[in-house]
Scaffold this motif. Structure first.
Motif, PDB file in Angstrom:
ATOM      1  N   LEU A  25       0.833  -1.211   0.000  1.00 43.37           N
ATOM      2  CA  LEU A  25       0.000   0.000   0.000  1.00 43.37           C
ATOM      3  C   LEU A  25       0.865   1.259   0.000  1.00 43.37           C
ATOM      4  CD1 LEU A  25      -3.041  -0.725   2.362  1.00 43.37           C
ATOM      5  CD2 LEU A  25      -2.990  -0.581  -0.121  1.00 43.37           C
ATOM      6  N   LYS A  26       1.928   1.237   0.802  1.00 39.80           N
ATOM      7  CA  LYS A  26       2.846   2.397   0.819  1.00 39.80           C
ATOM      8  C   LYS A  26       3.473   2.590  -0.556  1.00 39.80           C
ATOM      9  CE  LYS A  26       4.818   1.304   4.972  1.00 39.80           C
ATOM     10  NZ  LYS A  26       5.854   1.352   6.030  1.00 39.80           N
ATOM     11  N   ALA A  27       3.862   1.480  -1.178  1.00 37.26           N
ATOM     12  CA  ALA A  27       4.486   1.556  -2.510  1.00 37.26           C
ATOM     13  C   ALA A  27       3.485   2.092  -3.542  1.00 37.26           C
ATOM     14  CB  ALA A  27       5.004   0.187  -2.924  1.00 37.26           C
ATOM     15  N   VAL A  28       2.218   1.683  -3.431  1.00 34.73           N
ATOM     16  CA  VAL A  28       1.190   2.186  -4.344  1.00 34.73           C
ATOM     17  C   VAL A  28       1.062   3.701  -4.205  1.00 34.73           C
ATOM     18  CG1 VAL A  28      -1.297   2.236  -4.803  1.00 34.73           C
ATOM     19  CG2 VAL A  28      -0.134   0.036  -4.482  1.00 34.73           C
ATOM     20  N   CYS A  29       0.989   4.162  -2.959  1.00 38.56           N
ATOM     21  CA  CYS A  29       0.867   5.620  -2.723  1.00 38.56           C
ATOM     22  C   CYS A  29       2.066   6.370  -3.285  1.00 38.56           C
ATOM     23  CB  CYS A  29       0.719   5.904  -1.227  1.00 38.56           C
ATOM     24  SG  CYS A  29      -0.839   5.312  -0.532  1.00 38.56           S
ATOM     25  N   LYS A  30       3.268   5.836  -3.057  1.00 43.94           N
ATOM     26  CA  LYS A  30       4.484   6.485  -3.569  1.00 43.94           C
ATOM     27  C   LYS A  30       4.445   6.544  -5.097  1.00 43.94           C
ATOM     28  CE  LYS A  30       7.687   5.438   0.200  1.00 43.94           C
ATOM     29  NZ  LYS A  30       8.797   4.596   0.674  1.00 43.94           N
ATOM     30  N   ALA A  31       3.976   5.458  -5.712  1.00 44.81           N
ATOM     31  CA  ALA A  31       3.923   5.407  -7.182  1.00 44.81           C
ATOM     32  C   ALA A  31       2.919   6.425  -7.728  1.00 44.81           C
ATOM     33  CB  ALA A  31       3.558   4.004  -7.639  1.00 44.81           C
ATOM     34  N   VAL A  32       1.773   6.566  -7.054  1.00 48.24           N
ATOM     35  CA  VAL A  32       0.772   7.543  -7.502  1.00 48.24           C
ATOM     36  C   VAL A  32       1.336   8.966  -7.377  1.00 48.24           C
ATOM     37  CG1 VAL A  32      -1.511   8.518  -7.048  1.00 48.24           C
ATOM     38  CG2 VAL A  32      -1.188   6.047  -6.993  1.00 48.24           C
ATOM     39  N   VAL A  33       2.051   9.224  -6.276  1.00 50.40           N
ATOM     40  CA  VAL A  33       2.680  10.544  -6.100  1.00 50.40           C
ATOM     41  C   VAL A  33       3.702  10.791  -7.208  1.00 50.40           C
ATOM     42  CG1 VAL A  33       4.206  11.909  -4.609  1.00 50.40           C
ATOM     43  CG2 VAL A  33       2.280  10.663  -3.610  1.00 50.40           C
ATOM     44  N   ALA A  34       4.493   9.751  -7.527  1.00 45.97           N
ATOM     45  CA  ALA A  34       5.484   9.898  -8.607  1.00 45.97           C
ATOM     46  C   ALA A  34       4.792  10.169  -9.943  1.00 45.97           C
ATOM     47  CB  ALA A  34       6.343   8.639  -8.691  1.00 45.97           C
ATOM     48  N   LEU A  35       3.667   9.518 -10.191  1.00 46.40           N
ATOM     49  CA  LEU A  35       2.931   9.730 -11.443  1.00 46.40           C
ATOM     50  C   LEU A  35       2.370  11.145 -11.526  1.00 46.40           C
ATOM     51  CD1 LEU A  35       0.982   6.358 -11.876  1.00 46.40           C
ATOM     52  CD2 LEU A  35       2.606   7.347 -13.507  1.00 46.40           C
ATOM     53  N   ILE A  36       1.842  11.649 -10.424  1.00 49.28           N
ATOM     54  CA  ILE A  36       1.251  12.996 -10.463  1.00 49.28           C
ATOM     55  C   ILE A  36       2.338  14.032 -10.745  1.00 49.28           C
ATOM     56  CG2 ILE A  36       1.379  13.748  -8.032  1.00 49.28           C
ATOM     57  CD1 ILE A  36      -1.800  14.021 -10.055  1.00 49.28           C
ATOM     58  N   GLU A  37       3.572  13.709 -10.350  1.00 47.37           N
ATOM     59  CA  GLU A  37       4.687  14.635 -10.591  1.00 47.37           C
ATOM     60  C   GLU A  37       5.253  14.487 -12.002  1.00 47.37           C
ATOM     61  OE1 GLU A  37       7.341  13.662  -7.417  1.00 47.37           O
ATOM     62  OE2 GLU A  37       6.271  14.869  -5.926  1.00 47.37           O
ATOM     63  N   ALA A  38       5.368  13.244 -12.479  1.00 45.69           N
ATOM     64  CA  ALA A  38       6.067  13.004 -13.749  1.00 45.69           C
ATOM     65  C   ALA A  38       5.114  12.838 -14.939  1.00 45.69           C
ATOM     66  CB  ALA A  38       6.954  11.757 -13.620  1.00 45.69           C
ATOM     67  N   ARG A  39       4.012  12.100 -14.746  1.00 47.46           N
ATOM     68  CA  ARG A  39       3.082  11.831 -15.853  1.00 47.46           C
ATOM     69  C   ARG A  39       1.633  12.016 -15.395  1.00 47.46           C
ATOM     70  NH1 ARG A  39       4.682   9.136 -20.429  1.00 47.46           N
ATOM     71  NH2 ARG A  39       2.618   9.842 -21.109  1.00 47.46           N
ATOM     72  N   PRO A  40       1.265  13.244 -15.019  1.00 42.89           N
ATOM     73  CA  PRO A  40      -0.112  13.452 -14.536  1.00 42.89           C
ATOM     74  C   PRO A  40      -1.161  13.087 -15.580  1.00 42.89           C
ATOM     75  CG  PRO A  40       1.008  15.563 -14.914  1.00 42.89           C
ATOM     76  CD  PRO A  40       2.038  14.499 -15.013  1.00 42.89           C
TER      77      PRO A  40
END
Length: 699
Positions: free
Chosen positions: A22-37
């Motif tokens: 779950l933590k990894a999912v949240c981190k990945a979503v944050v990375a996506l919003i920054e890099a590939r929104p």
């Protein structure tokens, strides 16, 4: 396609039972919003709802990873508006996330009267001195306004503010509470008063709560929205601010400390916005409350109150003058109460007071209260003590405020600074030759150079006997610092001091001018790899030029122009650096107009544009004298930039009589030279500008 597959697989893991997943999912979503929104936009509503839900997870680590999403979302300017429909759910979620958890309180809930307990060294964060940068933009009129801090790279300190609001350093890692508060802050900045319809009902409930943890979270939220919602909060502040001051006396230390921080965020309103004649109603109780709370028996509360006071006095500036006596009384009592960690904040508060009130501090009774305590501490401090940086910065600010009245303390302070620079440079050389010797902290050199700068500025020309001591050894040390390759900040402070010495001690520089210029010119780097080094080197050239005059300067004009003109004309040059380049070219034009005037056409337009936005001050005045002297030598050089010159001339608010006379003569000369074409040139100007030129300069 691979990215689409990744996003699809990511969503499948969104409700995994494993907390690490779950933590990894949240981190990945944050990375996506920054890099590939763009990959999240089709599913934005589902993503946002998922993050709202996960921000309330019972595992605080998972909740914190989800909470990072709101911080990152608000940084995406093109997307941030799409968060608006969800604010009614996001904001209450964040406000609940600010309540201390049980785990937090096991470490932090300390109401002890621990003021007499000494700090351990690991409680105290490492402290670094920031070298001084010479800037003009928005600077007050006057000579060397070396501002403490980096004028080029602004610090994004929002996260820092929540990292140090009121928590012990042993528990200073980023957590859900701080992440929630920082997120509310950035959302308030992004959406402004629009969020108040969602904040205020929760806030009212929290502030009225009998549960101190909920009340404390409300006070934190109140501070978090201060910057973004100041306008909308104004009607509520006359009733809220007195409550905040009242909570400085709350039985819980955590409530007292957060109330200090939150109140300081509204200090600007208490000073400037509360209405005419209202200082006594809001500012004075706030100031008195913070001064009293600075003497709290709990160290965390002392820290919060002293930091809040430093913020308030910085905002208040000259409004602090009537209160110098009671403020100094509290600060001096705090010196005998505070342990080592809070003394660092206290030194900052004293230095900030000196900056706020300036020469008004220069009263015998204030000097008598302040100086014995501060100077004695500095003289007794071992050089390697981590208090050396904040205490030296504090004394530098005091020296600048006291001016010539710092003289009784100058010799000892100057002597020690020279000794620190010499010993540290020597140790550094030894460490390079012998790997068993530890490399010294070069910040010591920087802080000592900056302190000498302050002493020279304070004493003015009377500093010459000090600088001349021991065959002017300080000039040799500065020479070594100007070419200190491994740490640009050392060079930066060396050039700041060089400029101050040029202003006040030039006869001592003159015999070494050639050696100085050989070291100085290469540091004016057209690629401005080290911006602040280049900035201070550029400024110091202008100061040297004014003092040296034509004969000593003429051999340096060509190599300087080769560097300064491209730097000025480069649109990527940071504004402060461009301003310094323009002022230095103008000042060189004062002393060597015939050598620079033929190149006038190459830089005149950009020169006028850059200096149009600089506030009136002595440095700008000398630069314009040089420009008009060059125009007198080569009038054709300004023809293509005539419109810009007119605008730059009109932007002067209060030119002195000498400069005003030069403007009148310059326009008269240009008019005479243009003859019949003058009216056509003036016709290119806006009618209002044309009339202003006629009215102000008789043109």
């Amino acid at each position: 396609p691979m990215m689409d597959t990744f996003v699809m697989e990511l969503f499948k893991r969104a409700n995994d039972d494993n907390p690490e997943v779950l933590k990894a999912v949240c981190k990945a979503v944050v990375a996506l919003i920054e890099a590939r929104p763009d990959k999240l936009m089709p599913e934005l509503e589902n993503v946002v709802n998922y993050m709202i839900h996960t921000s309330q997870h019972s595992d605080p680590d998972i909740a914190m990873e989800a909470c990072e999403f709101w911080l990152s979302f608000c940084e995406q300017e093109e997307m941030v508006e799409s968060l608006k429909p969800f604010l009614s759910q996001v904001i209450p979620t964040l406000m609940r996330g600010m309540i201390y958890s049980e785990e937090d309180l096991m470490v932090l809930d300390n109401n002890d009267e621990d003021a007499v307990v000494p700090d351990s060294e690991q409680d105290i964060k490492p402290r670094h001195h920031r070298a001084r940068t010479h800037e003009h933009h928005g600077a007050a009129a006057g000579g060397s306004s070396n501002s403490d801090g980096d004028s080029i790279q602004e610090d994004d300190d929002d996260d820092d503010e929540y990292d140090s609001d009121d928590d012990d350093d042993v528990y200073s890692e980023w957590n859900l509470r701080k992440c929630s508060a920082a997120s509310l802050d950035v959302i308030s900045t992004a959406f402004g008063d629009h969020i108040l319809e969602f904040v205020l009902p929760v806030l009212k409930e929290e502030l009225a709560s009998d549960d101190w943890r909920i009340k404390e979270a409300g006070i934190l939220a109140l501070g978090a929205i201060a910057e973004g919602c100041m306008n909308g909060m104004q009607p509520h502040l006359p009733s809220l601010l007195p409550y905040l001051v009242q909570w400085f006396k709350h039985e819980k230390a955590l409530v007292r400390s957060i109330a200090c921080w939150s109140a300081s965020r509204y200090g600007k309103w208490a000073i400037y916005e509360s209405g005419p004649g209202m200082l006594t109603a809001y500012f004075e109780p706030l100031l008195a409350g913070l001064l009293e709370t600075m003497m709290d028996k709990n160290k965390r509360v002392q820290e919060a109150a002293c930091s809040a006071f430093a913020t308030l006095e910085e905002e208040a500036g000259p409004f602090m003058v009537p209160y110098i006596q009671p403020v100094l009384d509290t600060l001096m009592r705090a010196f005998s109460l505070y342990q080592r960690k809070n003394l660092i904040i206290l030194y900052d508060a004293v230095g900030t007071l000196a900056e706020a009130v300036g020469p008004e501090l220069n009263q015998p009774q204030f000097i008598h209260m302040l100086m014995p305590n501060v100077i004695e501490r500095w003289e007794d401090l071992p050089t390697d003590d981590n208090h050396m940086f904040p205490l030296s910065e504090c004394l530098s600010a005091i020296a600048l405020a006291l001016g010539p009245s710092f003289a009784p303390y100058a010799e000892a302070a100057y002597g020690r600074c020279v000794q620190i620079i010499g010993e540290t440079l020597q140790l550094c050389q030894q460490a390079h030759q012998d790997p068993t010797i530890e490399v010294p902290d070069m910040d010591l050199v920087i802080v000592a150079l900056d302190f000498i700068s302050a002493i020279v500025q304070a004493l003015g020309d009377s500093s010459q006997p000090l600088v001349a001591e021991h065959n002017g050894v300080v000039l040799q040390l500065i020479g070594m610092c100007m070419v200190f390759e491994s740490m640009p900040e050392v060079r930066q402070s060396a050039f700041a001091l060089l400029g101050d010495l040029a202003m006040h001690c030039f006869p001592l520089l003159l015999p070494q001018l050639d050696a100085i210029m050989q070291q100085l010119i290469p540091q004016i780097d057209r690629n401005f790899m080290h911006i602040n080094v280049c900035n201070n080197a550029t400024w110091s050239v202008g100061e040297i030029a004014l003092q040296a005059g034509q004969e000593p300067m003429k051999s340096y004009v060509a190599p300087l122009l080769e560097r300064l003109v491209p730097m000025l004309n480069n649109p990527n040059t940071p504004l402060t650096l461009a301003e310094n380049a323009a002022i230095t070219i103008g000042r060189m034009g004062v002393v060597c107009p015939a050598m620079i005037a033929p190149s006038l056409e190459l830089f005149a337009e950009r020169w006028c544009l850059v200096l149009s936005s600089v506030k009136d001050n002595d440095e700008k005045s000398s630069a314009f004298r040089g420009m008009m002297t060059m125009i007198g030598t080569n009038p054709q050089g300004i023809s293509k930039a005539f419109l810009y010159f007119c605008q730059a001339a009109l932007n002067w608010q209060t030119p002195d009589s000498y400069l005003m006379n030069m403007f009148v003569q310059t326009f008269a000369g240009l008019k005479q030279l243009a003859g019949d074409e003058w009216e056509a040139s003036m016709g290119m100007l806006d009618p209002q500008v044309r009339q202003l030129i006629k009215d102000r300069f008789n043109a």
